[in-house]
Scaffold this motif. Structure first.
Motif, PDB file in Angstrom:
ATOM      1  N   HIS A 261       0.829  -1.212   0.000  1.00 49.42           N
ATOM      2  CA  HIS A 261       0.000   0.000   0.000  1.00 49.42           C
ATOM      3  C   HIS A 261       0.862   1.260   0.000  1.00 49.42           C
ATOM      4  O   HIS A 261       0.519   2.257  -0.657  1.00 49.42           O
ATOM      5  CB  HIS A 261      -0.931  -0.006   1.200  1.00 49.42           C
ATOM      6  CG  HIS A 261      -2.016  -1.038   1.121  1.00 49.42           C
ATOM      7  ND1 HIS A 261      -2.847  -1.158   0.030  1.00 49.42           N
ATOM      8  CD2 HIS A 261      -2.412  -2.013   2.000  1.00 49.42           C
ATOM      9  CE1 HIS A 261      -3.710  -2.150   0.227  1.00 49.42           C
ATOM     10  NE2 HIS A 261      -3.456  -2.685   1.404  1.00 49.42           N
ATOM     11  N   LYS A 262       1.985   1.233   0.702  1.00 52.27           N
ATOM     12  CA  LYS A 262       2.878   2.393   0.721  1.00 52.27           C
ATOM     13  C   LYS A 262       3.500   2.630  -0.657  1.00 52.27           C
ATOM     14  O   LYS A 262       3.677   3.776  -1.086  1.00 52.27           O
ATOM     15  CB  LYS A 262       3.974   2.201   1.773  1.00 52.27           C
ATOM     16  CG  LYS A 262       3.493   2.389   3.213  1.00 52.27           C
ATOM     17  CD  LYS A 262       4.604   2.098   4.207  1.00 52.27           C
ATOM     18  CE  LYS A 262       4.131   2.303   5.648  1.00 52.27           C
ATOM     19  NZ  LYS A 262       4.059   3.722   6.028  1.00 52.27           N
ATOM     20  N   SER A 263       3.814   1.538  -1.358  1.00 47.58           N
ATOM     21  CA  SER A 263       4.371   1.660  -2.697  1.00 47.58           C
ATOM     22  C   SER A 263       3.344   2.256  -3.667  1.00 47.58           C
ATOM     23  O   SER A 263       3.667   3.134  -4.476  1.00 47.58           O
ATOM     24  CB  SER A 263       4.833   0.293  -3.197  1.00 47.58           C
ATOM     25  OG  SER A 263       5.286   0.351  -4.536  1.00 47.58           O
ATOM     26  N   VAL A 264       2.103   1.763  -3.583  1.00 52.19           N
ATOM     27  CA  VAL A 264       1.046   2.299  -4.437  1.00 52.19           C
ATOM     28  C   VAL A 264       0.818   3.773  -4.126  1.00 52.19           C
ATOM     29  O   VAL A 264       0.663   4.604  -5.035  1.00 52.19           O
ATOM     30  CB  VAL A 264      -0.267   1.505  -4.254  1.00 52.19           C
ATOM     31  CG1 VAL A 264      -1.413   2.188  -5.010  1.00 52.19           C
ATOM     32  CG2 VAL A 264      -0.091   0.073  -4.755  1.00 52.19           C
ATOM     33  N   LEU A 265       0.841   4.127  -2.833  1.00 47.40           N
ATOM     34  CA  LEU A 265       0.622   5.524  -2.440  1.00 47.40           C
ATOM     35  C   LEU A 265       1.727   6.420  -2.971  1.00 47.40           C
ATOM     36  O   LEU A 265       1.458   7.518  -3.479  1.00 47.40           O
ATOM     37  CB  LEU A 265       0.550   5.622  -0.919  1.00 47.40           C
ATOM     38  CG  LEU A 265       0.388   7.034  -0.352  1.00 47.40           C
ATOM     39  CD1 LEU A 265      -0.905   7.671  -0.855  1.00 47.40           C
ATOM     40  CD2 LEU A 265       0.407   7.007   1.179  1.00 47.40           C
ATOM     41  N   PHE A 266       2.967   5.961  -2.877  1.00 48.23           N
ATOM     42  CA  PHE A 266       4.090   6.751  -3.394  1.00 48.23           C
ATOM     43  C   PHE A 266       3.904   7.061  -4.874  1.00 48.23           C
ATOM     44  O   PHE A 266       4.063   8.203  -5.316  1.00 48.23           O
ATOM     45  CB  PHE A 266       5.398   6.000  -3.173  1.00 48.23           C
ATOM     46  CG  PHE A 266       6.562   6.586  -3.927  1.00 48.23           C
ATOM     47  CD1 PHE A 266       7.209   7.718  -3.464  1.00 48.23           C
ATOM     48  CD2 PHE A 266       6.995   6.011  -5.119  1.00 48.23           C
ATOM     49  CE1 PHE A 266       8.273   8.273  -4.169  1.00 48.23           C
ATOM     50  CE2 PHE A 266       8.052   6.554  -5.831  1.00 48.23           C
ATOM     51  CZ  PHE A 266       8.694   7.687  -5.359  1.00 48.23           C
ATOM     52  N   ASN A 267       3.555   6.042  -5.643  1.00 52.54           N
ATOM     53  CA  ASN A 267       3.383   6.250  -7.084  1.00 52.54           C
ATOM     54  C   ASN A 267       2.117   7.033  -7.403  1.00 52.54           C
ATOM     55  O   ASN A 267       2.078   7.775  -8.387  1.00 52.54           O
ATOM     56  CB  ASN A 267       3.384   4.904  -7.809  1.00 52.54           C
ATOM     57  CG  ASN A 267       4.774   4.314  -7.904  1.00 52.54           C
ATOM     58  OD1 ASN A 267       5.654   4.873  -8.547  1.00 52.54           O
ATOM     59  ND2 ASN A 267       4.992   3.179  -7.246  1.00 52.54           N
ATOM     60  N   ALA A 268       1.087   6.892  -6.574  1.00 53.48           N
ATOM     61  CA  ALA A 268      -0.119   7.702  -6.760  1.00 53.48           C
ATOM     62  C   ALA A 268       0.215   9.172  -6.576  1.00 53.48           C
ATOM     63  O   ALA A 268      -0.298  10.040  -7.308  1.00 53.48           O
ATOM     64  CB  ALA A 268      -1.204   7.269  -5.779  1.00 53.48           C
ATOM     65  N   GLY A 269       1.072   9.476  -5.608  1.00 56.09           N
ATOM     66  CA  GLY A 269       1.512  10.850  -5.415  1.00 56.09           C
ATOM     67  C   GLY A 269       2.380  11.334  -6.555  1.00 56.09           C
ATOM     68  O   GLY A 269       2.236  12.469  -7.032  1.00 56.09           O
ATOM     69  N   LYS A 270       3.263  10.477  -7.021  1.00 54.47           N
ATOM     70  CA  LYS A 270       4.177  10.842  -8.114  1.00 54.47           C
ATOM     71  C   LYS A 270       3.422  11.123  -9.398  1.00 54.47           C
ATOM     72  O   LYS A 270       3.751  12.057 -10.143  1.00 54.47           O
ATOM     73  CB  LYS A 270       5.188   9.715  -8.319  1.00 54.47           C
ATOM     74  CG  LYS A 270       6.224   9.989  -9.392  1.00 54.47           C
ATOM     75  CD  LYS A 270       7.211   8.833  -9.470  1.00 54.47           C
ATOM     76  CE  LYS A 270       8.260   9.088 -10.555  1.00 54.47           C
ATOM     77  NZ  LYS A 270       9.231   7.966 -10.643  1.00 54.47           N
ATOM     78  N   TYR A 271       2.367  10.324  -9.657  1.00 54.69           N
ATOM     79  CA  TYR A 271       1.622  10.455 -10.910  1.00 54.69           C
ATOM     80  C   TYR A 271       0.259  11.113 -10.728  1.00 54.69           C
ATOM     81  O   TYR A 271      -0.559  11.117 -11.643  1.00 54.69           O
ATOM     82  CB  TYR A 271       1.451   9.073 -11.553  1.00 54.69           C
ATOM     83  CG  TYR A 271       2.752   8.490 -12.051  1.00 54.69           C
ATOM     84  CD1 TYR A 271       3.273   8.834 -13.294  1.00 54.69           C
ATOM     85  CD2 TYR A 271       3.482   7.595 -11.266  1.00 54.69           C
ATOM     86  CE1 TYR A 271       4.471   8.309 -13.747  1.00 54.69           C
ATOM     87  CE2 TYR A 271       4.679   7.060 -11.704  1.00 54.69           C
ATOM     88  CZ  TYR A 271       5.167   7.421 -12.948  1.00 54.69           C
ATOM     89  OH  TYR A 271       6.361   6.888 -13.391  1.00 54.69           O
ATOM     90  N   GLU A 272       0.020  11.660  -9.526  1.00 54.90           N
ATOM     91  CA  GLU A 272      -1.178  12.462  -9.247  1.00 54.90           C
ATOM     92  C   GLU A 272      -2.473  11.690  -9.517  1.00 54.90           C
ATOM     93  O   GLU A 272      -3.392  12.169 -10.169  1.00 54.90           O
ATOM     94  CB  GLU A 272      -1.154  13.768 -10.058  1.00 54.90           C
ATOM     95  CG  GLU A 272       0.073  14.618  -9.780  1.00 54.90           C
ATOM     96  CD  GLU A 272       0.186  15.826 -10.704  1.00 54.90           C
ATOM     97  OE1 GLU A 272      -0.739  16.038 -11.509  1.00 54.90           O
ATOM     98  OE2 GLU A 272       1.191  16.549 -10.611  1.00 54.90           O
ATOM     99  N   ASN A 273      -2.528  10.464  -8.973  1.00 56.26           N
ATOM    100  CA  ASN A 273      -3.719   9.643  -9.135  1.00 56.26           C
ATOM    101  C   ASN A 273      -4.536   9.688  -7.839  1.00 56.26           C
ATOM    102  O   ASN A 273      -4.188   9.055  -6.842  1.00 56.26           O
ATOM    103  CB  ASN A 273      -3.334   8.200  -9.470  1.00 56.26           C
ATOM    104  CG  ASN A 273      -4.522   7.362  -9.900  1.00 56.26           C
ATOM    105  OD1 ASN A 273      -5.446   7.152  -9.126  1.00 56.26           O
ATOM    106  ND2 ASN A 273      -4.496   6.883 -11.140  1.00 56.26           N
ATOM    107  N   LYS A 274      -5.623  10.425  -7.866  1.00 58.88           N
ATOM    108  CA  LYS A 274      -6.398  10.673  -6.653  1.00 58.88           C
ATOM    109  C   LYS A 274      -7.035   9.416  -6.081  1.00 58.88           C
ATOM    110  O   LYS A 274      -6.978   9.161  -4.877  1.00 58.88           O
ATOM    111  CB  LYS A 274      -7.488  11.712  -6.934  1.00 58.88           C
ATOM    112  CG  LYS A 274      -6.964  13.120  -7.168  1.00 58.88           C
ATOM    113  CD  LYS A 274      -8.116  14.106  -7.309  1.00 58.88           C
ATOM    114  CE  LYS A 274      -7.588  15.531  -7.462  1.00 58.88           C
ATOM    115  NZ  LYS A 274      -8.691  16.520  -7.557  1.00 58.88           N
ATOM    116  N   ASN A 275      -7.679   8.618  -6.922  1.00 61.18           N
ATOM    117  CA  ASN A 275      -8.405   7.441  -6.433  1.00 61.18           C
ATOM    118  C   ASN A 275      -7.468   6.430  -5.786  1.00 61.18           C
ATOM    119  O   ASN A 275      -7.729   5.931  -4.681  1.00 61.18           O
ATOM    120  CB  ASN A 275      -9.187   6.786  -7.571  1.00 61.18           C
ATOM    121  CG  ASN A 275     -10.349   7.641  -8.042  1.00 61.18           C
ATOM    122  OD1 ASN A 275     -10.865   8.464  -7.290  1.00 61.18           O
ATOM    123  ND2 ASN A 275     -10.756   7.455  -9.282  1.00 61.18           N
ATOM    124  N   ALA A 276      -6.380   6.111  -6.470  1.00 66.35           N
ATOM    125  CA  ALA A 276      -5.423   5.146  -5.925  1.00 66.35           C
ATOM    126  C   ALA A 276      -4.767   5.704  -4.669  1.00 66.35           C
ATOM    127  O   ALA A 276      -4.502   4.971  -3.709  1.00 66.35           O
ATOM    128  CB  ALA A 276      -4.373   4.800  -6.968  1.00 66.35           C
TER     129      ALA A 276
END
Length: 325
Positions: A261-276
């Motif tokens: 979940h932390k990995s997904v959150l990091f990349n969601a922040g990097k790629y500006e993906n709100k839902n993920a």
């Protein structure tokens, strides 16, 4: 002519790097016969043309085939494995480099000294291609870790198999290719490693023998959120399969899920993906300050841009100071 070891080399659009890979393999110094078994997954560039030229230059050394249609990384590996004639399988990729001319000899010698083992791992340098930077012996910690720690690192997907050698008969005995391909798994290294380490003893060569190239065009490092998210979820699916099959400990499962979940959150922040970003943030039990920052970056693009601006500034400052020293 008896083949002791097969280099299992799977390729796809490796035109820029395949010559370095092949040069490092044909220069191996061995007291046994080996082959280079290439499986090209229908490259659209000149990769297979280059491979054919090497096969012509080194008759008897190469065993090459280009798939009629794309099989994907796992299907390509299995098809190539089926063509390998060696008792031992040295698994390698078409953009990495064997930097030691004695690497294959060291693997065979290790199996001769300890014939009961199923596979041998070894060290590698990490080459950051775009930055033209090498991190020496970057997997030192796993190579020198205790056996129990090393096994847990494999279960957690934290061992990158650059320069591993396996006994072919044990791969067939323990790795459930039919299941993985039936589940449309596109990751080849993690399932092989887990199945092998749960059934076989192993050894590690405590030196760096290879160069692992990290670049944006490789399958596992393609820079899009969709690709990263897909691979993260494939890994989670595999982990869930393994923890049920092999009864992983509760603490190991909790560690993996939290890291996922932390990995997904990091990349969601990097790629500006709100839902993920929202979903992964809510799934993290022990939130750190970094998790909050990555969450804000996923929800508010200005935060991510400020972070990237700060990193760029420090990178330029570091280079500037370095050039003055």
């Amino acid at each position: 002519m008896s083949i002791e070891l097969s280099v299992l080399l799977i390729t796809y659009n490796n035109e820029l790097h395949i010559r370095e890979t092949l040069d490092s393999l044909v220069q191996q110094s061995c007291d046994f016969n080996f082959e280079i078994a290439v499986g090209d997954d229908k490259s659209t560039d000149k990769t297979f043309e280059i491979i054919r030229a090497y096969a012509t230059e080194y008759p008897g050394l190469f065993n090459i085939q280009q798939n009629r249609s794309q099989l994907g990384i796992l299907g390509n590996l299995k098809t190539t494995l089926d063509r390998c004639n060696g008792r031992l399988i040295f698994n390698f990729d078409g953009d990495d480099i064997v930097k030691s001319k004695e690497a294959l000899q060291k693997f065979v010698d290790t199996f001769k000294q300890k014939p009961e083992i199923g596979f041998v791992d070894s060290g590698y340098d990490r080459l950051l291609n775009e930055e033209n930077k090498i991190i020496p012996f970057s997997n030192r910690s796993s190579i020198f870790a205790s056996k129990e720690t090393y096994k847990n690192l494999i279960k957690l997907g934290q061992v990158i198999p650059v320069g591993m050698c396996f006994k072919k008969d044990l791969i067939y005995q323990y790795v459930d290719f039919d299941y993985y391909m039936g589940q449309n798994i596109t990751i080849e290294d993690y399932p092989i490693l887990v199945d092998m380490v749960m059934h076989c003893d192993f050894e590690r060569i405590e030196e760096s023998l290879h160069i692992y190239r990290v670049h944006s065009s490789s399958y596992s490092h393609k820079k899009s959120f969709e690709r990263i998210y897909f691979l993260n979820n494939q890994m989670l699916k595999l982990f869930n399969h393994f923890h049920k099959k092999y009864h992983f400990s509760k603490s190991l499962v909790e560690t993996y899920v939290e890291t996922h979940h932390k990995s997904v959150l990091f990349n969601a922040g990097k790629y500006e993906n709100k839902n993920a970003g929202r979903e992964s943030f809510n799934s993290i039990k022990n939130k750190s300050i970094r998790d909050y920052i990555h969450y804000w970056a996923s929800q508010y693009p200005i935060v991510g841009r400020l972070i990237r601006l700060k990193k760029a500034f420090y990178s330029v400052l570091k280079k500037s100071l370095g050039s003055r020293m």
